[in-house]
Design a protein around this motif. Structure first.
Motif, PDB file in Angstrom:
ATOM      1  N   UNK A   1       0.811  -1.217   0.000  1.00  0.00           N
ATOM      2  CA  UNK A   1       0.000   0.000   0.000  1.00  0.00           C
ATOM      3  C   UNK A   1       0.846   1.270   0.000  1.00  0.00           C
ATOM      4  N   UNK A   2       2.129   1.138   0.410  1.00  0.00           N
ATOM      5  CA  UNK A   2       3.047   2.274   0.358  1.00  0.00           C
ATOM      6  C   UNK A   2       2.765   3.377   1.359  1.00  0.00           C
ATOM      7  N   UNK A   3       2.028   3.052   2.411  1.00  0.00           N
ATOM      8  CA  UNK A   3       1.655   4.100   3.362  1.00  0.00           C
ATOM      9  C   UNK A   3       1.281   3.485   4.699  1.00  0.00           C
ATOM     10  N   UNK A   4       1.829   4.066   5.770  1.00  0.00           N
ATOM     11  CA  UNK A   4       1.445   3.639   7.119  1.00  0.00           C
ATOM     12  C   UNK A   4      -0.033   3.944   7.375  1.00  0.00           C
ATOM     13  N   UNK A   5      -0.490   5.116   6.901  1.00  0.00           N
ATOM     14  CA  UNK A   5      -1.867   5.539   7.189  1.00  0.00           C
ATOM     15  C   UNK A   5      -2.880   4.618   6.523  1.00  0.00           C
ATOM     16  N   UNK A   6      -2.612   4.196   5.300  1.00  0.00           N
ATOM     17  CA  UNK A   6      -3.535   3.280   4.616  1.00  0.00           C
ATOM     18  C   UNK A   6      -3.605   1.940   5.328  1.00  0.00           C
ATOM     19  N   UNK A   7      -2.438   1.448   5.767  1.00  0.00           N
ATOM     20  CA  UNK A   7      -2.400   0.181   6.498  1.00  0.00           C
ATOM     21  C   UNK A   7      -3.117   0.324   7.833  1.00  0.00           C
ATOM     22  N   UNK A   8      -2.908   1.449   8.501  1.00  0.00           N
ATOM     23  CA  UNK A   8      -3.569   1.697   9.786  1.00  0.00           C
ATOM     24  C   UNK A   8      -5.083   1.680   9.614  1.00  0.00           C
ATOM     25  N   UNK A   9      -5.561   2.345   8.556  1.00  0.00           N
ATOM     26  CA  UNK A   9      -7.003   2.409   8.288  1.00  0.00           C
ATOM     27  C   UNK A   9      -7.559   1.015   7.982  1.00  0.00           C
ATOM     28  N   UNK A  10      -6.828   0.244   7.183  1.00  0.00           N
ATOM     29  CA  UNK A  10      -7.290  -1.090   6.790  1.00  0.00           C
ATOM     30  C   UNK A  10      -7.388  -2.035   7.982  1.00  0.00           C
ATOM     31  N   UNK A  11      -6.527  -1.817   8.993  1.00  0.00           N
ATOM     32  CA  UNK A  11      -6.482  -2.722  10.144  1.00  0.00           C
ATOM     33  C   UNK A  11      -7.068  -2.114  11.413  1.00  0.00           C
ATOM     34  N   UNK A  12      -7.708  -0.968  11.268  1.00  0.00           N
ATOM     35  CA  UNK A  12      -8.296  -0.273  12.415  1.00  0.00           C
ATOM     36  C   UNK A  12      -7.258  -0.012  13.506  1.00  0.00           C
ATOM     37  N   UNK A  13      -6.096   0.473  13.085  1.00  0.00           N
ATOM     38  CA  UNK A  13      -5.009   0.811  13.990  1.00  0.00           C
ATOM     39  C   UNK A  13      -4.672   2.292  13.843  1.00  0.00           C
ATOM     40  N   UNK A  14      -3.832   2.800  14.725  1.00  0.00           N
ATOM     41  CA  UNK A  14      -3.314   4.158  14.570  1.00  0.00           C
ATOM     42  C   UNK A  14      -1.998   4.110  13.804  1.00  0.00           C
ATOM     43  N   UNK A  15      -1.624   5.242  13.220  1.00  0.00           N
ATOM     44  CA  UNK A  15      -0.347   5.314  12.496  1.00  0.00           C
ATOM     45  C   UNK A  15       0.824   4.958  13.406  1.00  0.00           C
ATOM     46  N   UNK A  16       0.753   5.418  14.658  1.00  0.00           N
ATOM     47  CA  UNK A  16       1.869   5.187  15.576  1.00  0.00           C
ATOM     48  C   UNK A  16       2.023   3.698  15.898  1.00  0.00           C
ATOM     49  N   UNK A  17       0.913   2.975  15.990  1.00  0.00           N
ATOM     50  CA  UNK A  17       0.989   1.533  16.256  1.00  0.00           C
ATOM     51  C   UNK A  17       1.645   0.808  15.080  1.00  0.00           C
ATOM     52  N   UNK A  18       1.244   1.172  13.871  1.00  0.00           N
ATOM     53  CA  UNK A  18       1.858   0.562  12.684  1.00  0.00           C
ATOM     54  C   UNK A  18       3.347   0.857  12.658  1.00  0.00           C
ATOM     55  N   UNK A  19       3.714   2.120  12.912  1.00  0.00           N
ATOM     56  CA  UNK A  19       5.124   2.514  12.904  1.00  0.00           C
ATOM     57  C   UNK A  19       5.926   1.747  13.958  1.00  0.00           C
ATOM     58  N   UNK A  20       5.356   1.605  15.162  1.00  0.00           N
ATOM     59  CA  UNK A  20       6.050   0.898  16.245  1.00  0.00           C
ATOM     60  C   UNK A  20       6.248  -0.578  15.908  1.00  0.00           C
ATOM     61  N   UNK A  21       5.238  -1.198  15.270  1.00  0.00           N
ATOM     62  CA  UNK A  21       5.359  -2.620  14.946  1.00  0.00           C
ATOM     63  C   UNK A  21       6.379  -2.861  13.832  1.00  0.00           C
ATOM     64  N   UNK A  22       6.471  -1.951  12.877  1.00  0.00           N
ATOM     65  CA  UNK A  22       7.500  -2.077  11.839  1.00  0.00           C
ATOM     66  C   UNK A  22       8.881  -1.854  12.462  1.00  0.00           C
ATOM     67  N   UNK A  23       8.972  -0.899  13.376  1.00  0.00           N
ATOM     68  CA  UNK A  23      10.247  -0.650  14.074  1.00  0.00           C
ATOM     69  C   UNK A  23      10.654  -1.875  14.892  1.00  0.00           C
ATOM     70  N   UNK A  24       9.673  -2.536  15.513  1.00  0.00           N
ATOM     71  CA  UNK A  24       9.955  -3.752  16.296  1.00  0.00           C
ATOM     72  C   UNK A  24      10.474  -4.860  15.377  1.00  0.00           C
ATOM     73  N   UNK A  25       9.880  -4.975  14.200  1.00  0.00           N
ATOM     74  CA  UNK A  25      10.322  -5.984  13.236  1.00  0.00           C
ATOM     75  C   UNK A  25      11.763  -5.712  12.808  1.00  0.00           C
ATOM     76  N   UNK A  26      12.083  -4.447  12.552  1.00  0.00           N
ATOM     77  CA  UNK A  26      13.445  -4.073  12.178  1.00  0.00           C
ATOM     78  C   UNK A  26      14.429  -4.381  13.302  1.00  0.00           C
ATOM     79  N   UNK A  27      14.001  -4.112  14.534  1.00  0.00           N
ATOM     80  CA  UNK A  27      14.861  -4.389  15.685  1.00  0.00           C
ATOM     81  C   UNK A  27      15.089  -5.891  15.852  1.00  0.00           C
ATOM     82  N   UNK A  28      14.024  -6.688  15.687  1.00  0.00           N
ATOM     83  CA  UNK A  28      14.139  -8.145  15.812  1.00  0.00           C
ATOM     84  C   UNK A  28      15.089  -8.718  14.769  1.00  0.00           C
TER      85      UNK A  28
END
Length: 300
Positions: free
Chosen positions: A16-43
């Protein structure tokens, strides 16, 4: 441990190329999406996305990860479809044998999780690289890597395991990088004694089929973890399953020397004795294991 949900979320971000679109599709906030991608990068220990105010750019590591991550959701759907209708309680005991690499990588956790999900189940899991005899040794299920010939057994293909030839940057800086497979005869090659094809026979793709380069070196072991440590220490070049060194390659601690030329690719199978209808506990356990493998299929 990388979470499957984070892999699915990452695949959505790439598509989708966008945190906001993914957040909307999953009923999440932008910050939650960003934190989970950051967690994946850290892992994983690598940067997957480059962020700017205008757009997201996928890194080289991110592109590699996406190839496997996009299949994770499909694998989960397939697993659910396969076991739908198996609503009744699963109970009983399973004796199984698995290869050491897969056991350490994912099967110990996957099988223990299966037992938690099915309180009436107990599993005795042996980690062994030897080709055990299912019938004589009394195994209900074996995870096996390689070629299958026994017609009295039933095999469920899970995925294929690609082998790689790799070395630490320190070794390459001291000894130079082999430019073609034949150059390996002048290098210290670390040998994995578990190979059924011969530890000193390394297989490559050629114009007229696969061919063998016979190598030599000062270190041989039947333990994959020991071989990996020797390679990470800069002591030589190793020929190993990609899943064993996936994180090392992603982090740059090991270099893939012949990424498109290695000819060794082996199937991973769930194998059980021939029966007209395998027990439900075996079918469910196999599908649970298969979903776990496919969720990290990019490692292989």
């Amino acid at each position: 441990m990388v979470k499957t949900d984070d892999l699915i979320l990452f695949a959505q971000v790439v598509e989708l190329g966008s945190f906001s679109r993914v957040a909307e599709q999953n009923s999440l906030t932008n910050s939650v999406v960003s934190k989970r991608i950051a967690r994946l990068e850290e892992d994983l220990g690598v940067q997957l996305l480059y962020r700017s105010t205008r757009k997201l750019t996928v890194s080289e590591a991110g592109k590699l990860l996406y190839q496997g991550a996009k299949n994770v959701k499909q694998a989960a759907v397939e697993a659910i479809d396969t076991v739908s209708g198996f609503g009744e309680k699963v109970t009983g005991h399973v004796k199984m044998s698995v290869p050491t690499i897969s056991g350490d990588l994912l099967l110990a956790d996957a099988v223990a999780d299966f037992c938690v999900q099915n309180p009436g189940m107990t599993v005795d899991m042996s980690l062994d690289n030897k080709f055990v005899d299912l019938i004589d040794d009394g195994f209900d299920l074996v995870i096996r890597t390689g070629h299958l010939e026994d017609s009295s057994l039933i095999a469920r293909h899970i995925l294929d395991s690609q082998w790689v030839i790799c070395a630490a940057p320190a070794y390459i800086s001291r000894n130079g990088k082999p430019q073609q497979p034949e150059d390996l005869i002048n290098h210290n090659c670390l040998q994995y004694a578990y190979q059924t094809t011969g530890a000193a026979e390394w297989q490559f793709k050629g114009d007229h089929g696969n061919y063998i380069v016979r190598i030599s070196g000062n270190f041989s072991t039947n333990n994959a973890g020991a071989l990996r440590k020797a390679a990470l220490g800069g002591h030589g070049i190793a020929y190993v399953p990609r899943c064993l060194v996936y994180h090392d390659l992603m982090k740059g601690d090991l270099m893939d020397l012949f990424p498109k030329q290695v000819g060794k690719r082996l199937g991973i199978y769930a194998v059980y004795p021939f029966t007209r209808q395998p027990p439900q506990k075996i079918r469910l356990l196999i599908e649970h294991i298969r979903a776990r493998y496919l969720a990290i299929g990019h490692y292989f």
